[in-house]
Design a protein around this motif. Structure first.
Motif, PDB file in Angstrom:
ATOM      1  N   PRO A  34      10.048 -69.823   3.338  1.00 33.59           N
ATOM      2  CA  PRO A  34      10.581 -68.812   2.976  1.00 33.59           C
ATOM      3  C   PRO A  34       9.912 -67.829   2.235  1.00 33.59           C
ATOM      4  CG  PRO A  34       9.781 -71.206   1.798  1.00 33.59           C
ATOM      5  CD  PRO A  34       9.255 -70.906   2.979  1.00 33.59           C
ATOM      6  N   VAL A  35      10.049 -67.398   1.122  1.00 32.40           N
ATOM      7  CA  VAL A  35      10.028 -66.263   0.127  1.00 32.40           C
ATOM      8  C   VAL A  35      10.681 -65.263  -0.177  1.00 32.40           C
ATOM      9  CG1 VAL A  35      10.151 -64.174   1.500  1.00 32.40           C
ATOM     10  CG2 VAL A  35       8.244 -64.089   0.007  1.00 32.40           C
ATOM     11  N   THR A  36      10.232 -65.426  -2.056  1.00 29.96           N
ATOM     12  CA  THR A  36      11.276 -64.876  -3.136  1.00 29.96           C
ATOM     13  C   THR A  36      11.219 -63.352  -3.710  1.00 29.96           C
ATOM     14  OG1 THR A  36      12.764 -66.632  -3.013  1.00 29.96           O
ATOM     15  CG2 THR A  36      13.366 -65.307  -4.682  1.00 29.96           C
ATOM     16  N   GLN A  37      11.626 -62.400  -3.759  1.00 30.20           N
ATOM     17  CA  GLN A  37      11.428 -61.690  -4.699  1.00 30.20           C
ATOM     18  C   GLN A  37      13.096 -61.207  -5.647  1.00 30.20           C
ATOM     19  OE1 GLN A  37       8.767 -60.569  -3.275  1.00 30.20           O
ATOM     20  NE2 GLN A  37       8.710 -60.662  -1.064  1.00 30.20           N
ATOM     21  N   GLN A  38      12.363 -60.272  -6.917  1.00 32.66           N
ATOM     22  CA  GLN A  38      13.375 -60.394  -7.135  1.00 32.66           C
ATOM     23  C   GLN A  38      13.102 -58.533  -7.875  1.00 32.66           C
ATOM     24  OE1 GLN A  38      11.991 -63.205 -11.089  1.00 32.66           O
ATOM     25  NE2 GLN A  38      13.661 -63.658 -10.975  1.00 32.66           N
ATOM     26  N   ILE A  39      14.289 -58.265  -7.438  1.00 32.21           N
ATOM     27  CA  ILE A  39      13.854 -56.703  -7.498  1.00 32.21           C
ATOM     28  C   ILE A  39      14.959 -56.235  -8.252  1.00 32.21           C
ATOM     29  CG2 ILE A  39      13.877 -55.015  -6.226  1.00 32.21           C
ATOM     30  CD1 ILE A  39      13.781 -56.596  -3.666  1.00 32.21           C
ATOM     31  N   ALA A  40      14.594 -55.049  -9.434  1.00 37.95           N
ATOM     32  CA  ALA A  40      15.453 -54.061 -10.118  1.00 37.95           C
ATOM     33  C   ALA A  40      15.360 -52.397 -10.624  1.00 37.95           C
ATOM     34  CB  ALA A  40      14.929 -54.663 -11.060  1.00 37.95           C
ATOM     35  N   LEU A  41      16.515 -52.167 -10.366  1.00 39.04           N
ATOM     36  CA  LEU A  41      16.418 -51.184 -10.046  1.00 39.04           C
ATOM     37  C   LEU A  41      16.884 -49.663 -11.482  1.00 39.04           C
ATOM     38  CD1 LEU A  41      17.080 -49.334  -6.662  1.00 39.04           C
ATOM     39  CD2 LEU A  41      14.885 -48.725  -7.685  1.00 39.04           C
ATOM     40  N   SER A  42      16.266 -49.393 -12.057  1.00 37.05           N
ATOM     41  CA  SER A  42      16.577 -48.762 -13.712  1.00 37.05           C
ATOM     42  C   SER A  42      16.393 -47.376 -13.969  1.00 37.05           C
ATOM     43  CB  SER A  42      15.280 -49.253 -14.607  1.00 37.05           C
ATOM     44  OG  SER A  42      15.635 -50.639 -14.668  1.00 37.05           O
ATOM     45  N   VAL A  43      17.698 -47.014 -14.532  1.00 35.91           N
ATOM     46  CA  VAL A  43      17.871 -45.622 -15.062  1.00 35.91           C
ATOM     47  C   VAL A  43      17.249 -45.929 -16.419  1.00 35.91           C
ATOM     48  CG1 VAL A  43      18.604 -43.291 -14.770  1.00 35.91           C
ATOM     49  CG2 VAL A  43      18.838 -44.668 -12.867  1.00 35.91           C
ATOM     50  N   ASP A  44      16.764 -44.612 -16.532  1.00 33.78           N
ATOM     51  CA  ASP A  44      15.772 -44.668 -18.384  1.00 33.78           C
ATOM     52  C   ASP A  44      15.735 -43.347 -19.006  1.00 33.78           C
ATOM     53  OD1 ASP A  44      15.730 -45.090 -20.772  1.00 33.78           O
ATOM     54  OD2 ASP A  44      13.323 -46.373 -20.577  1.00 33.78           O
ATOM     55  N   GLY A  45      16.631 -43.002 -18.707  1.00 29.94           N
ATOM     56  CA  GLY A  45      16.171 -41.754 -19.268  1.00 29.94           C
ATOM     57  C   GLY A  45      16.416 -40.628 -18.230  1.00 29.94           C
ATOM     58  N   ASP A  46      15.058 -39.036 -18.469  1.00 25.25           N
ATOM     59  CA  ASP A  46      14.983 -38.614 -17.367  1.00 25.25           C
ATOM     60  C   ASP A  46      13.553 -39.813 -15.903  1.00 25.25           C
ATOM     61  OD1 ASP A  46      12.081 -39.001 -17.992  1.00 25.25           O
ATOM     62  OD2 ASP A  46      12.121 -37.282 -18.650  1.00 25.25           O
ATOM     63  N   GLN A  47      13.587 -40.595 -16.501  1.00 22.25           N
ATOM     64  CA  GLN A  47      12.769 -42.374 -15.181  1.00 22.25           C
ATOM     65  C   GLN A  47      13.845 -42.610 -14.731  1.00 22.25           C
ATOM     66  OE1 GLN A  47       9.921 -39.748 -15.653  1.00 22.25           O
ATOM     67  NE2 GLN A  47       9.238 -41.851 -14.850  1.00 22.25           N
ATOM     68  N   VAL A  48      13.458 -42.916 -12.851  1.00 17.86           N
ATOM     69  CA  VAL A  48      14.096 -44.246 -12.211  1.00 17.86           C
ATOM     70  C   VAL A  48      12.711 -44.564 -11.737  1.00 17.86           C
ATOM     71  CG1 VAL A  48      15.465 -44.337 -10.192  1.00 17.86           C
ATOM     72  CG2 VAL A  48      15.628 -42.537 -11.156  1.00 17.86           C
ATOM     73  N   SER A  49      13.072 -45.812 -12.024  1.00 17.80           N
ATOM     74  CA  SER A  49      11.815 -47.112 -11.363  1.00 17.80           C
ATOM     75  C   SER A  49      12.368 -48.437 -10.630  1.00 17.80           C
ATOM     76  CB  SER A  49      10.773 -47.202 -12.903  1.00 17.80           C
ATOM     77  OG  SER A  49      11.854 -47.972 -13.613  1.00 17.80           O
ATOM     78  N   CYS A  50      11.537 -48.599  -9.951  1.00 17.27           N
ATOM     79  CA  CYS A  50      11.785 -50.516  -9.237  1.00 17.27           C
ATOM     80  C   CYS A  50      10.889 -51.114  -9.872  1.00 17.27           C
ATOM     81  CB  CYS A  50      11.316 -49.372  -8.045  1.00 17.27           C
ATOM     82  SG  CYS A  50      11.815 -51.437  -6.885  1.00 17.27           S
ATOM     83  N   SER A  51      11.231 -51.946 -10.383  1.00 13.21           N
ATOM     84  CA  SER A  51      10.176 -53.168 -10.316  1.00 13.21           C
ATOM     85  C   SER A  51      11.073 -54.232  -9.693  1.00 13.21           C
ATOM     86  CB  SER A  51      11.055 -53.698 -11.383  1.00 13.21           C
ATOM     87  OG  SER A  51      10.420 -52.145 -13.060  1.00 13.21           O
ATOM     88  N   ILE A  52       9.354 -55.153  -9.247  1.00 12.47           N
ATOM     89  CA  ILE A  52       9.615 -55.843  -8.473  1.00 12.47           C
ATOM     90  C   ILE A  52       8.747 -57.311  -8.807  1.00 12.47           C
ATOM     91  CG2 ILE A  52       9.210 -56.651  -5.981  1.00 12.47           C
ATOM     92  CD1 ILE A  52       9.572 -54.393  -4.640  1.00 12.47           C
ATOM     93  N   ASN A  53       9.592 -58.530  -9.224  1.00  8.57           N
ATOM     94  CA  ASN A  53       8.936 -59.785  -9.465  1.00  8.57           C
ATOM     95  C   ASN A  53       8.690 -59.585 -11.098  1.00  8.57           C
ATOM     96  OD1 ASN A  53       9.448 -61.459  -7.314  1.00  8.57           O
ATOM     97  ND2 ASN A  53       7.635 -60.217  -6.440  1.00  8.57           N
TER      98      ASN A  53
END
Length: 232
Positions: A168-187
């Protein structure tokens, strides 16, 4: 002397090339359609890459409180009521119960945002997806496919790697829009960030406002829990 004569290819070289082309590393596995597929989650919809009207070759069900996806072709799932606008973060936990149980090399799974015209050939969205080998991609459709971090997956220490095939493997993934930036966070770590102008445009997203949902690569099985929207 004939300067343009065809160079002689020796037998060992031919065998080496043939072995490379036949190796699991370079071979691309074919889509394996799910028998009796479809969507068995109220309110949810989906589309297969290259076939906006078909969805029966993949399966989406509920497993307790988690979404359970099992794919043949690449597939994108969404609930049209799940929309986000302005500044926001969409996050979810992805678990691959048995790493590479349906394929011969790692395949990705993750979130998408900015969805518009979903279910049509003109669908647009941006997605960030992790692989169970410790790498990730950021790509999208606008409506033609586009790549944000290159043609190949990018390795990152923040992305969890399975201990081996079938583990098994687990990932916490997030996509964010903050002002003029778009970012991806993992774990919990930002793995990629882009100016909004790089992801919105004529051949990219119509807007970062839109539907959000989940995406799985072909021949992949996984669970999605805690799909959450945090809006400013």
């Amino acid at each position: 002397m004939d300067r343009f004569r065809t160079p002689r290819i020796t037998l060992p070289l031919v065998l080496l090339v043939a072995a490379f082309l036949a190796s699991p590393v370079s071979a691309q596995d074919e889509d394996i359609a799910v028998e009796e597929g479809g969507i068995d989650v109220p309110g949810w919809m989906g589309m297969l890459d290259g076939n906006a009207n078909g969805i029966d070759e993949a399966l989406l069900t509920m497993d307790g409180s988690a979404l359970h996806a099992r794919t043949g072709p690449n597939v994108t799932y969404w609930n049209p009521e799940n929309t986000a606008s302005g500044d926001y973060t969409v996050s979810a936990t992805f678990t691959e119960p048995e790493y590479m149980n349906l394929n011969n090399h790692p395949h990705p799974y993750g979130l998408f945002i900015g969805g518009s015209d979903l279910g049509t050939e003109g669908a647009r969205f941006l997605y960030c997806a992790a692989y169970g080998n410790g790498s990730f991609i950021v790509r999208g459709f606008g409506p033609e496919p586009f790549q944000m971090n290159g043609a190949r997956a990018e390795s990152h220490d923040a992305v969890n790697a399975a201990d081996g095939q079938g583990e098994p493997v687990t990932q916490q993934i997030a996509l964010s829009v903050d002002g003029d930036q778009v970012s991806c966070s993992i774990n919990g770590t930002t793995v990629a960030s882009y100016a909004k102008s790089d992801v919105v445009g004529e051949e990219r997203l119509a807007s970062t406002d839109g539907v959000y949902g989940i995406r799985f690569g072909h021949n992949t099985e996984g669970l999605v829990s805690n799909l959450t929207l945090l809006a400013d």
